[in-house]
Design an enzyme around this catalytic site. Structure first.
Site, PDB file in Angstrom:
ATOM      1  N   GLU A 191       0.820  -1.210   0.000  1.00  0.00           N
ATOM      2  CA  GLU A 191       0.000   0.000   0.000  1.00  0.00           C
ATOM      3  C   GLU A 191       0.856   1.264   0.000  1.00  0.00           C
ATOM      4  O   GLU A 191       0.543   2.236  -0.690  1.00  0.00           O
ATOM      5  CB  GLU A 191      -0.942   0.009   1.205  1.00  0.00           C
ATOM      6  CG  GLU A 191      -2.001  -1.073   1.188  1.00  0.00           C
ATOM      7  CD  GLU A 191      -3.089  -0.847   0.141  1.00  0.00           C
ATOM      8  OE1 GLU A 191      -3.080   0.209  -0.526  1.00  0.00           O
ATOM      9  OE2 GLU A 191      -3.947  -1.741  -0.013  1.00  0.00           O
ATOM     10  N   ARG A 235       0.688   3.844  -3.224  1.00  0.00           N
ATOM     11  CA  ARG A 235       0.076   5.149  -2.933  1.00  0.00           C
ATOM     12  C   ARG A 235       1.128   6.237  -2.725  1.00  0.00           C
ATOM     13  O   ARG A 235       1.045   7.307  -3.327  1.00  0.00           O
ATOM     14  CB  ARG A 235      -0.815   5.053  -1.690  1.00  0.00           C
ATOM     15  CG  ARG A 235      -1.935   4.035  -1.816  1.00  0.00           C
ATOM     16  CD  ARG A 235      -2.990   4.219  -0.743  1.00  0.00           C
ATOM     17  NE  ARG A 235      -3.767   3.008  -0.522  1.00  0.00           N
ATOM     18  CZ  ARG A 235      -4.972   2.978   0.019  1.00  0.00           C
ATOM     19  NH1 ARG A 235      -5.542   4.092   0.408  1.00  0.00           N
ATOM     20  NH2 ARG A 235      -5.606   1.828   0.210  1.00  0.00           N
ATOM     21  N   ASP A 246      -4.781  -9.782  -8.402  1.00  0.00           N
ATOM     22  CA  ASP A 246      -5.065  -8.837  -9.484  1.00  0.00           C
ATOM     23  C   ASP A 246      -3.873  -8.094 -10.105  1.00  0.00           C
ATOM     24  O   ASP A 246      -3.498  -8.308 -11.262  1.00  0.00           O
ATOM     25  CB  ASP A 246      -6.127  -7.830  -9.037  1.00  0.00           C
ATOM     26  CG  ASP A 246      -5.867  -7.220  -7.663  1.00  0.00           C
ATOM     27  OD1 ASP A 246      -4.768  -7.406  -7.117  1.00  0.00           O
ATOM     28  OD2 ASP A 246      -6.778  -6.547  -7.129  1.00  0.00           O
ATOM     29  N   GLU A 287     -12.402   0.281 -10.132  1.00  0.00           N
ATOM     30  CA  GLU A 287     -12.036  -0.675 -11.182  1.00  0.00           C
ATOM     31  C   GLU A 287     -12.996  -0.690 -12.371  1.00  0.00           C
ATOM     32  O   GLU A 287     -12.567  -0.844 -13.525  1.00  0.00           O
ATOM     33  CB  GLU A 287     -11.919  -2.082 -10.588  1.00  0.00           C
ATOM     34  CG  GLU A 287     -10.749  -2.272  -9.654  1.00  0.00           C
ATOM     35  CD  GLU A 287     -10.988  -1.712  -8.258  1.00  0.00           C
ATOM     36  OE1 GLU A 287      -9.996  -1.481  -7.533  1.00  0.00           O
ATOM     37  OE2 GLU A 287     -12.182  -1.509  -7.896  1.00  0.00           O
ATOM     38  N   THR A 328      -1.022   0.777 -10.381  1.00  0.00           N
ATOM     39  CA  THR A 328      -2.310   0.212  -9.972  1.00  0.00           C
ATOM     40  C   THR A 328      -3.114   1.160  -9.090  1.00  0.00           C
ATOM     41  O   THR A 328      -4.274   0.881  -8.787  1.00  0.00           O
ATOM     42  CB  THR A 328      -2.100  -1.149  -9.276  1.00  0.00           C
ATOM     43  OG1 THR A 328      -3.319  -1.894  -9.304  1.00  0.00           O
ATOM     44  CG2 THR A 328      -1.610  -0.969  -7.844  1.00  0.00           C
TER      45      THR A 328
END
Length: 580
Positions: free
Chosen positions: A210, A214, A343, A477, A563
Site C-alpha cells: 500500500e 500510494r 489482481d 475498477e 495500480t
C-alpha cells in the site's frame, strides 16, 4: 532522462529546403511574420511557464547520474582533445533538448487548459468530475488535513492500520489528480505539506504494497508531472526505507515492515506466513523508476529477482497461486484469483513491458502466458450470456467475481494490440464482455453502484448473495475499464455508463462532509460507512476525468498508470542505450 522521450505532447514541423534567393517580396514578408511569431512564442514560454528556471535548466528530465554529479560537484571541466569535442557536442545536444523541452511543455500546458474547456458535446459531463474532486479535497482539507483519510459523516480524520503512524495518504495520493485537473493552488498547498511534514523516520509498521502504490507511486507521478525536486527526493528516500522488506531467504518481500527497525513479517492470516502475489508482484513499475531517478540499480535488482524466483516454480495449470512462502520459496494454499490477492500482479507484467518501451520481452511473455491460462481455466460464460472470471481453489471453481476483478477488462484491452496477431480481435471482444458484466453488476442494484463481489450460481447472475459482499467503498475498477474501453473503441456506451456512475455517486455517496462508501447497494436508502478512501481521489475521480477527456491527454504511448492510477512515463529505449 532526455526530455522528448517523456513528454506526451511534442510537435516536429515538416521542413522543405528552399533557396533564399527564390523568395518573392510577399514571401519574405510572410516569412518575417512567421519568424516574429516564433520569437514571441519562445519569450512567452520563458516568461509564463511555471518554475521556468527549472524548466529551462532541463533538471526535470536529466539522467539521474548527471543530476547526481551536478549536485555533488564531481563534474570535471578539465577535459581536453577528444573530451573537449564531446563536451561541445553534449552542449549542442542539451541546448536542442532544452528547446524541445520548452516547446513541449508549452504545448502540454495549453493542452491541459483545453482539455477542460474544449470538449464540446462532452463539456457538461467532464466538469462534474472536477467539481467532485474539488468537493472531496476541500472537505478533506477542512476536516482531516494531514490525516490519511477523511470520515465525511463524522467530519474528522481517519487512518487504517495499512499506514501505521505514517500520515498524509490522501495528500500524496491526490497530488497528480490535482495537477492533471489544473487545481494548481491546491497542488501547491499539498506540495508544501509534503515538503514540511511528510516524514518516514518513525517507528511505524506499514503495508509495503500500500505504501508503495500510494506514496511511492504518488510522489513519482507528481515529480514527473511538475518537475519539483522534493517529490523525487522523497520518493527515493521512501524507496530506500522499503528495501529491508526484501531481506528474506528468497528475496520475496515481507508484507509488513517497521520503517525504523527494518523488521518485516507477513499477515498472520496469509496461508502459513506466506507473501501475497498481488503485493510482492506490484512493486515493479515504481522500483524500476526509483533506479532511473536515483542512479542506484538495487531497486531494479530487487524486483527482477522476484521474477527469477517465480520462473523456477511450477505453475498449476499455468496459474499463479496467491500465496508464496518467502522462506522456502514454495507455493502456499492453491488459491488463484484475478481479483483480490492476485489482481495487480498480472497488470504489472503487462505494464512492465509497456513501460520499458516494449523491450521487456520476459514481462511480455509472462503476461500473455498467464492470460492464456486464465482464459482456459477461469473465464466462463453464464447461462444468461455474461462472461466472468471465476476463482480457483485447489482445482475447483468458485463462480464469484469481485469488484477488484473488474479492472481486467481494461487490462486485457490495453494488452490486446501486443498479443499474437490472430488474438487481438478476440482479446478486445473478451475485454468488452467483461466490461458488460461489470456494468450489469451495477445495473442490477438499487443504487446503480457495484457490490464488492457478485456471484453466478444458485440461479443468480452478477448479484451479491451474501451480506458481507454487498458494500461499495468508492472503488475505481469498473470506471477504470470504461476509460480504457472508451480510449480503444470510442463506443459511446462507455461514457454513458460512466455518466450513470457519476449520477449514482452524487445521489448516494455524497454527504455534507465529502463522499462516503455505502454498506448495502441493494438498499433503497444509503447506510454510509463514513470513509472517503484516498483511492477515490487518486483513481475513481481521475479515471472519470480521463473518460471524458481527449485521447491525447496522458496518451498510453507515453504514460503507464500504476495500480493506484499514478501515471509514470514510458522509459524510452534510446535513453537506456545512451546510458549504457
Amino acid at each position: 532522462m532526455p526530455v522528448a522521450s517523456l513528454l506526451p505532447f511534442t510537435a516536429t514541423p515538416n521542413r522543405k529546403s528552399a533557396s533564399p534567393t527564390s523568395f518573392r517580396l510577399t514571401e519574405k514578408f510572410i516569412l518575417l511574420l512567421v519568424f516574429s511569431g516564433f520569437i514571441t512564442l519562445c519569450f512567452g514560454a520563458i516568461f509564463f511557464l511555471p518554475d521556468s528556471s527549472k524548466l529551462l535548466s532541463g533538471v526535470f528530465f536529466r539522467s539521474s547520474s548527471v543530476e547526481a554529479e551536478t549536485r555533488t560537484g564531481t563534474v570535471s571541466d578539465t577535459s581536453t582533445g577528444t573530451g573537449k569535442d564531446e563536451k561541445i557536442l553534449a552542449k549542442i545536444v542539451q541546448e536542442s533538448l532544452n528547446y524541445s523541452f520548452i516547446h513541449s511543455l508549452f504545448i502540454y500546458k495549453a493542452h491541459l487548459k483545453n482539455v477542460f474547456t474544449g470538449l464540446k458535446g462532452n463539456e457538461t459531463k467532464h466538469a462534474p468530475s472536477r467539481r467532485m474532486m474539488q468537493f472531496s479535497w476541500d472537505n478533506y482539507k477542512r476536516y482531516a488535513w494531514g490525516s490519511n483519510e477523511l470520515r465525511p459523516v463524522s467530519k474528522q480524520g481517519h487512518s487504517s492500520n495499512l499506514f501505521g503512524s505514517l500520515k498524509g495518504a490522501t495528500i500524496v495520493d491526490a497530488l497528480d489528480t490535482l495537477y492533471i485537473m489544473e487545481m494548481y493552488d491546491e497542488f501547491e498547498a499539498a506540495t508544501e505539506w509534503v515538503e514540511m511534514n511528510l516524514d518516514f523516520n518513525m517507528n511505524a509498521e506499514i503495508s509495503v504494497f500500500e505504501v508503495n502504490i500510494r506514496f511511492v507511486g504518488g510522489l513519482l507521478s507528481a515529480y514527473y508531472l511538475s518537475g519539483k525536486e522534493v517529490f523525487r527526493r522523497k520518493a527515493v528516500e521512501l524507496g530506500e526505507k522499503l528495501l529491508p522488506a526484501f531481506k528474506t531467504p528468497t528475496g520475496i518481500p515481507w508484507a509488513l515492515l517497521n520503517l525504523k527497525s527494518g523488521i518485516g513479517r507477513n499477515w498472520p492470516w496469509a496461508s502459513g506466513g506466506s507473501s501475497i502475489l498481488a503485493e510482492y508482484g506490484t512493486l515493479h513499475l515504481e522500483f524500476m523508476h526509483l533506479s532511473e531517478l536515483s542512479g542506484r540499480p538495487v531497486f531494479a535488482e530487487k524486483v527482477m529477482n522476484i521474477r527469477k524466483v517465480l520462473n523456477r516454480l511450477d505453475k498449476p495449470q499455468g496459474l499463479y497461486p496467491n500465496y508464496l512462502n518467502p522462506n522456502s520459496g514454495q507455493w502456499g494454499q492453491h488459491h488463484v484469483s484475478v481479483g483480490g490477492l492476485g489482481d495487480s500482479f498480472y497488470e504489472y507484467l503487462l505494464k512492465a513491458w509497456l513501460m520499458s518501451d516494449k523491450t521487456d520481452e520476459e514481462g511480455k511473455k509472462l503476461y500473455y502466458d498467464a492470460l492464456q491460462a486464465i482464459e482456459k481455466n477461469l473465464i466462463r460464460k453464464s447461462s444468461g450470456g455474461l462472461m466472468y472470471i471465476a476463482e480457483w481453489k485447489g482445482g475447483l471453481l468458485e463462480h464469484k467475481m469481485g469488484h477488484l476483478t473488474c479492472f481486467a477488462g481494461g487490462m486485457i484491452a490495453l494488452g490486446a494490440d501486443g498479443g499474437p496477431d490472430d488474438k487481438t480481435g478476440h482479446q478486445m471482444e473478451l475485454a468488452a464482455e467483461i466490461a458488460r458484466t461489470c456494468h450489469e453488476s451495477y445495473a442490477r442494484t438499487s443504487m446503480k453502484l457495484g457490490p464488492e463481489a457478485f456471484r453466478f450460481d444458485g440461479g443468480v447472475e452478477a448479484i451479491a448473495t451474501r451480506q458481507n459482499e454487498k458494500y461499495f467503498i468508492l472503488r475505481p475498477e469498473v470506471i477504470e475499464t470504461y476509460m480504457y474501453m472508451w480510449r480503444f473503441t470510442h463506443d459511446p456506451k462507455y461514457r454513458q455508463w460512466g455518466w450513470e456512475a457519476v449520477q449514482a455517486l452524487e445521489k448516494y455517496c455524497r454527504v455534507e462532509g465529502g463522499y462516503s462508501g455505502v454498506r448495502d447497494v441493494y438498499a433503497n436508502t444509503p447506510n454510509h460507512d463514513d470513509v472517503q478512501q484516498s483511492f477515490y481521489l487518486s483513481e475513481t475521480l481521475k479515471y472519470l476525468y480521463l473518460l471524458f477527456s481527449d485521447d491525447d491527454h496522458l496518451p498510453f504511448e507515453h504514460w503507464v498508470f500504476n495500480t493506484e492510477a499514478h501515471p509514470l512515463p514510458v522509459i524510452k529505449k534510446q535513453n537506456v542505450e545512451i546510458r549504457h
